[in-house]
Design a protein around this motif. Structure first.
Motif, mmCIF file in Angstrom:
data_model
loop_
_atom_site.group_PDB
_atom_site.id
_atom_site.type_symbol
_atom_site.label_atom_id
_atom_site.label_comp_id
_atom_site.label_asym_id
_atom_site.label_seq_id
_atom_site.Cartn_x
_atom_site.Cartn_y
_atom_site.Cartn_z
ATOM 1 N N GLY A 86 -2.924 -90.526 -16.618
ATOM 2 C CA GLY A 86 -3.266 -91.135 -17.798
ATOM 3 C C GLY A 86 -4.822 -90.724 -18.211
ATOM 4 O O GLY A 86 -5.292 -91.285 -19.102
ATOM 5 N N TYR A 87 -5.257 -89.656 -17.725
ATOM 6 C CA TYR A 87 -6.715 -89.315 -17.893
ATOM 7 C C TYR A 87 -6.674 -88.840 -19.422
ATOM 8 O O TYR A 87 -5.807 -88.444 -19.997
ATOM 9 C CB TYR A 87 -7.317 -88.379 -17.041
ATOM 10 C CG TYR A 87 -7.476 -88.776 -15.543
ATOM 11 C CD1 TYR A 87 -7.385 -90.132 -15.129
ATOM 12 C CD2 TYR A 87 -7.765 -87.799 -14.815
ATOM 13 C CE1 TYR A 87 -7.603 -90.548 -13.840
ATOM 14 C CE2 TYR A 87 -7.997 -88.111 -13.195
ATOM 15 C CZ TYR A 87 -8.019 -89.496 -12.906
ATOM 16 O OH TYR A 87 -8.175 -89.867 -11.578
ATOM 17 N N ALA A 91 -2.651 -91.611 -11.185
ATOM 18 C CA ALA A 91 -3.502 -92.173 -12.328
ATOM 19 C C ALA A 91 -4.006 -90.767 -13.033
ATOM 20 O O ALA A 91 -4.301 -90.899 -14.472
ATOM 21 C CB ALA A 91 -4.820 -92.644 -11.408
ATOM 22 N N ALA A 121 1.145 -93.033 -20.040
ATOM 23 C CA ALA A 121 0.204 -93.614 -19.228
ATOM 24 C C ALA A 121 -1.259 -93.744 -20.168
ATOM 25 O O ALA A 121 -1.864 -94.786 -19.899
ATOM 26 C CB ALA A 121 0.042 -92.833 -17.980
ATOM 27 N N TYR A 122 -1.596 -92.470 -20.710
ATOM 28 C CA TYR A 122 -2.622 -92.655 -21.518
ATOM 29 C C TYR A 122 -2.728 -93.636 -22.489
ATOM 30 O O TYR A 122 -3.767 -94.301 -22.592
ATOM 31 C CB TYR A 122 -2.893 -91.243 -22.180
ATOM 32 C CG TYR A 122 -4.012 -91.331 -23.067
ATOM 33 C CD1 TYR A 122 -5.364 -91.061 -22.601
ATOM 34 C CD2 TYR A 122 -3.965 -91.037 -24.445
ATOM 35 C CE1 TYR A 122 -6.400 -90.834 -23.464
ATOM 36 C CE2 TYR A 122 -4.931 -90.879 -25.332
ATOM 37 C CZ TYR A 122 -6.122 -90.915 -24.806
ATOM 38 O OH TYR A 122 -7.246 -90.846 -25.866
ATOM 39 N N ASN A 157 1.014 -98.353 -16.419
ATOM 40 C CA ASN A 157 -0.204 -98.406 -15.608
ATOM 41 C C ASN A 157 -0.029 -97.757 -14.314
ATOM 42 O O ASN A 157 0.723 -98.070 -13.441
ATOM 43 C CB ASN A 157 -0.288 -100.160 -15.437
ATOM 44 C CG ASN A 157 -1.668 -100.226 -14.688
ATOM 45 O OD1 ASN A 157 -2.406 -99.557 -14.574
ATOM 46 N ND2 ASN A 157 -1.839 -101.367 -14.437
ATOM 47 N N LEU A 158 -0.736 -96.577 -14.484
ATOM 48 C CA LEU A 158 -0.805 -95.867 -13.020
ATOM 49 C C LEU A 158 -2.199 -95.940 -12.427
ATOM 50 O O LEU A 158 -2.546 -95.083 -11.558
ATOM 51 C CB LEU A 158 -0.664 -94.516 -13.430
ATOM 52 C CG LEU A 158 0.751 -94.078 -13.996
ATOM 53 C CD1 LEU A 158 1.038 -92.746 -14.394
ATOM 54 C CD2 LEU A 158 1.878 -94.763 -13.089
ATOM 55 N N ASP A 159 -3.154 -96.691 -12.914
ATOM 56 C CA ASP A 159 -4.502 -96.847 -12.420
ATOM 57 C C ASP A 159 -4.470 -97.176 -11.029
ATOM 58 O O ASP A 159 -3.706 -98.116 -10.248
ATOM 59 C CB ASP A 159 -5.307 -98.065 -13.171
ATOM 60 C CG ASP A 159 -5.335 -98.006 -14.777
ATOM 61 O OD1 ASP A 159 -5.495 -96.644 -15.158
ATOM 62 O OD2 ASP A 159 -5.447 -98.716 -15.462
ATOM 63 N N GLY A 160 -5.195 -96.346 -10.399
ATOM 64 C CA GLY A 160 -5.793 -96.534 -8.956
ATOM 65 C C GLY A 160 -4.618 -95.943 -7.922
ATOM 66 O O GLY A 160 -4.582 -96.116 -6.817
ATOM 67 N N SER A 161 -3.738 -95.324 -8.647
ATOM 68 C CA SER A 161 -2.344 -94.687 -7.962
ATOM 69 C C SER A 161 -2.776 -93.250 -7.751
ATOM 70 O O SER A 161 -3.499 -92.807 -8.379
ATOM 71 C CB SER A 161 -1.093 -95.143 -8.395
ATOM 72 O OG SER A 161 -0.961 -94.007 -9.564
ATOM 73 N N TRP A 162 -1.602 -92.424 -7.021
ATOM 74 C CA TRP A 162 -1.785 -91.163 -6.705
ATOM 75 C C TRP A 162 -1.398 -90.256 -8.010
ATOM 76 O O TRP A 162 -1.801 -89.206 -8.098
ATOM 77 C CB TRP A 162 -1.130 -90.621 -5.629
ATOM 78 C CG TRP A 162 0.380 -90.800 -5.606
ATOM 79 C CD1 TRP A 162 1.016 -92.148 -5.567
ATOM 80 C CD2 TRP A 162 1.492 -90.077 -6.068
ATOM 81 N NE1 TRP A 162 2.220 -91.932 -5.573
ATOM 82 C CE2 TRP A 162 2.663 -90.869 -5.968
ATOM 83 C CE3 TRP A 162 1.545 -88.701 -6.486
ATOM 84 C CZ2 TRP A 162 3.840 -90.148 -6.324
ATOM 85 C CZ3 TRP A 162 2.660 -88.029 -6.493
ATOM 86 C CH2 TRP A 162 3.874 -89.128 -6.654
#
Length: 153
Positions: free
Chosen positions: A44-45, A41, A28-29, A34-39
């Motif tokens: 990927g921080y 997310a 993700a990182y 792509n996990l943006d905007g999901s529970w």
């Protein structure tokens, strides 16, 4: 294909709880997932993959200690199922089938936990010691996680 990858990452979680989730976090990182905007997310921080990798490394060390409980005790087993479920959900989320991925990851974690324990026990018996068997299992978990994440790109 996505369910197969979710099942496989679940199997990895059954072998080493934190390795699967750390690998998915790196995917993700790095933008493979792509996990943006999901529970999910948070996986990927910026600091999440580093923290999860440190926990995975700690798990590799503690797994070698003689007082570490069996992976089949409820707390250990449950953690592996949760890790596999989250990792599987993350893999399937971009294609809109996160519930199926969650289930496949959880099933894979059960397979990996029970199958990994049995395989390691037989290997340790064959080798006469547990340490080499544990190190082989570590290598399988790492290589397997890298291969699964590599198929996401």
């Amino acid at each position: 294909m996505v369910y197969l990858l979710a099942l496989l990452i679940g199997i990895i979680a059954g072998l080493r709880t934190m390795t699967a989730i750390a690998a998915v976090s790196w995917a993700a990182y790095l933008g493979y997932l792509n996990l943006d905007g999901s529970w999910l997310a948070f996986l990927g921080y910026r600091f999440t993959p580093w923290i999860l990798s440190a926990l995975a490394l700690g798990e590799f060390v503690t797994d070698q200690l003689p007082f570490t409980p069996s992976r089949k005790v409820p707390a250990q087993f449950g953690a592996r199922i949760v890790s596999g479920a989250i990792a599987g959900a993350a893999i399937a989320l971009p294609v809109g089938t996160w519930v199926g991925g969650l289930i496949a990851g959880a099933v894979g974690a059960v397979i990996g936990t029970l199958g990994g324990a049995a395989a390691r026990s037989r290997l340790a018996t064959a080798l006469g010691r547990d340490l080499p068997a544990a190190l082989i299992e570590d290598a399988i978990a790492i290589v397997g996680a890298v291969l699964v994440v590599g198929l996401l790109s």
